[in-house]
Scaffold this motif. Sequence first.
Motif, PDB file in Angstrom:
ATOM      1  N   ASP A   7       0.831  -1.205   0.000  1.00  0.00           N
ATOM      2  CA  ASP A   7       0.000   0.000   0.000  1.00  0.00           C
ATOM      3  C   ASP A   7       0.868   1.259   0.000  1.00  0.00           C
ATOM      4  O   ASP A   7       1.894   1.327   0.674  1.00  0.00           O
ATOM      5  N   LYS A   8       0.465   2.235  -0.803  1.00  0.00           N
ATOM      6  CA  LYS A   8       1.115   3.542  -0.898  1.00  0.00           C
ATOM      7  C   LYS A   8       2.553   3.464  -1.416  1.00  0.00           C
ATOM      8  O   LYS A   8       3.361   4.368  -1.181  1.00  0.00           O
ATOM      9  N   ALA A   9       2.867   2.386  -2.119  1.00  0.00           N
ATOM     10  CA  ALA A   9       4.177   2.248  -2.753  1.00  0.00           C
ATOM     11  C   ALA A   9       4.089   2.651  -4.214  1.00  0.00           C
ATOM     12  O   ALA A   9       3.026   2.555  -4.841  1.00  0.00           O
ATOM     13  N   THR A  10       5.198   3.108  -4.768  1.00  0.00           N
ATOM     14  CA  THR A  10       5.279   3.447  -6.186  1.00  0.00           C
ATOM     15  C   THR A  10       6.141   2.410  -6.890  1.00  0.00           C
ATOM     16  O   THR A  10       7.243   2.083  -6.425  1.00  0.00           O
ATOM     17  N   TYR A  11       5.655   1.903  -7.999  1.00  0.00           N
ATOM     18  CA  TYR A  11       6.321   0.833  -8.747  1.00  0.00           C
ATOM     19  C   TYR A  11       6.564   1.273 -10.185  1.00  0.00           C
ATOM     20  O   TYR A  11       5.927   2.210 -10.675  1.00  0.00           O
ATOM     21  N   THR A  12       7.469   0.576 -10.848  1.00  0.00           N
ATOM     22  CA  THR A  12       7.741   0.820 -12.262  1.00  0.00           C
ATOM     23  C   THR A  12       7.555  -0.475 -13.034  1.00  0.00           C
ATOM     24  O   THR A  12       8.153  -1.504 -12.696  1.00  0.00           O
ATOM     25  N   LEU A  13       6.724  -0.422 -14.070  1.00  0.00           N
ATOM     26  CA  LEU A  13       6.488  -1.578 -14.930  1.00  0.00           C
ATOM     27  C   LEU A  13       7.649  -1.775 -15.897  1.00  0.00           C
ATOM     28  O   LEU A  13       8.452  -0.852 -16.111  1.00  0.00           O
TER      29      LEU A  13
ATOM     30  N   LEU B   6       3.530   3.445 -11.376  1.00  0.00           N
ATOM     31  CA  LEU B   6       2.218   3.224 -10.785  1.00  0.00           C
ATOM     32  C   LEU B   6       2.272   3.434  -9.275  1.00  0.00           C
ATOM     33  O   LEU B   6       3.228   3.024  -8.610  1.00  0.00           O
ATOM     34  N   TYR B   7       1.225   4.043  -8.759  1.00  0.00           N
ATOM     35  CA  TYR B   7       1.080   4.242  -7.310  1.00  0.00           C
ATOM     36  C   TYR B   7      -0.021   3.328  -6.803  1.00  0.00           C
ATOM     37  O   TYR B   7      -1.127   3.302  -7.349  1.00  0.00           O
ATOM     38  N   ASN B   8       0.266   2.547  -5.761  1.00  0.00           N
ATOM     39  CA  ASN B   8      -0.696   1.572  -5.252  1.00  0.00           C
ATOM     40  C   ASN B   8      -1.499   2.142  -4.087  1.00  0.00           C
ATOM     41  O   ASN B   8      -0.935   2.642  -3.107  1.00  0.00           O
ATOM     42  N   GLN B   9      -2.818   2.032  -4.210  1.00  0.00           N
ATOM     43  CA  GLN B   9      -3.711   2.430  -3.130  1.00  0.00           C
ATOM     44  C   GLN B   9      -4.669   1.286  -2.849  1.00  0.00           C
ATOM     45  O   GLN B   9      -5.303   0.759  -3.756  1.00  0.00           O
ATOM     46  N   ARG B  10      -4.767   0.911  -1.580  1.00  0.00           N
ATOM     47  CA  ARG B  10      -5.622  -0.206  -1.175  1.00  0.00           C
ATOM     48  C   ARG B  10      -6.682   0.306  -0.212  1.00  0.00           C
ATOM     49  O   ARG B  10      -6.350   0.761   0.887  1.00  0.00           O
ATOM     50  N   PRO B  11      -7.970   0.273  -0.603  1.00  0.00           N
ATOM     51  CA  PRO B  11      -9.031   0.780   0.282  1.00  0.00           C
ATOM     52  C   PRO B  11      -9.157  -0.071   1.541  1.00  0.00           C
ATOM     53  O   PRO B  11      -9.480  -1.259   1.476  1.00  0.00           O
ATOM     54  N   ALA B  12      -8.902   0.535   2.682  1.00  0.00           N
ATOM     55  CA  ALA B  12      -8.825  -0.212   3.943  1.00  0.00           C
ATOM     56  C   ALA B  12     -10.173  -0.757   4.384  1.00  0.00           C
ATOM     57  O   ALA B  12     -10.238  -1.785   5.063  1.00  0.00           O
ATOM     58  N   ALA B  13     -11.261  -0.105   3.995  1.00  0.00           N
ATOM     59  CA  ALA B  13     -12.579  -0.500   4.507  1.00  0.00           C
ATOM     60  C   ALA B  13     -13.175  -1.687   3.761  1.00  0.00           C
ATOM     61  O   ALA B  13     -14.137  -2.291   4.231  1.00  0.00           O
ATOM     62  N   TRP B  14     -12.634  -2.037   2.591  1.00  0.00           N
ATOM     63  CA  TRP B  14     -13.213  -3.116   1.788  1.00  0.00           C
ATOM     64  C   TRP B  14     -12.751  -4.471   2.296  1.00  0.00           C
ATOM     65  O   TRP B  14     -11.595  -4.642   2.706  1.00  0.00           O
TER      66      TRP B  14
END
Length: 240
Positions: free
Chosen positions: A54-60, A66-74
Amino acid sequence: MTSSIMTGLLHKPGQSVFLNPSLMARNVLEFDVPQAILDELAPLAEAARTMEEDKATYTLPGGQRLYNQRPAAWKSDICWLSNADEATYWWFDGLLRRLRLDETVAPFVAHDAVIRLYSGFFVTRSRCEAHDMHRDWLTEGNTAFTVMAPLTPNACAMGLAYVSVRGEEREYRYRMGKGVAFGSGFVHSTAIGRLDERAVFLSLTFGTDRMDEWNTIERTAGRQGRFFCQPDGVFRSIGG
């Protein structure tokens, strides 16, 4: 009440909303994803499967950031891997145009010059334990759309739960070579299920180039990542 049929949809001329009779749902349509695009995205989808922090930035492998966001409530392990910079945004914008989605939704979206991409994503997930029924867009008419298109075959084993115009809960089964675009008022969720490895989807949010309803559109388009484009073409970056 007269209706015209546009690409299999029931649509009253002059109105932005429409009915998809095959799905018995408003403001959702199916479109083709050419095999050439699927082949091009396959190695990137494989790389996206490993991007879970979560909240990490990656390179393809292609250089897209790409910036990763994971909705905590789901109750799901879903990852939203969104464009982290302008160059990656324009790469996703190219996919929007190649899929001709701008032309597809143009009859339903009031706009001045262009159908605007707000953000592009790879969405990954391997499990969903409970529905999170919601509407992406809370506007009265179709000012914005969301796309989901499977990029890995196992995506077809975990569908899209939605509510029909009759109030029934149904499930749309994804198919390789097909994607869905849904607009205002479409109530949906990831279907409940579990996979052995992450499924990967192409996702895009896009719509009007007018700022009139941006305050409402931004509730979705401005909260699924930290870099996005407004309807007027101005880029916004949140959190550095």
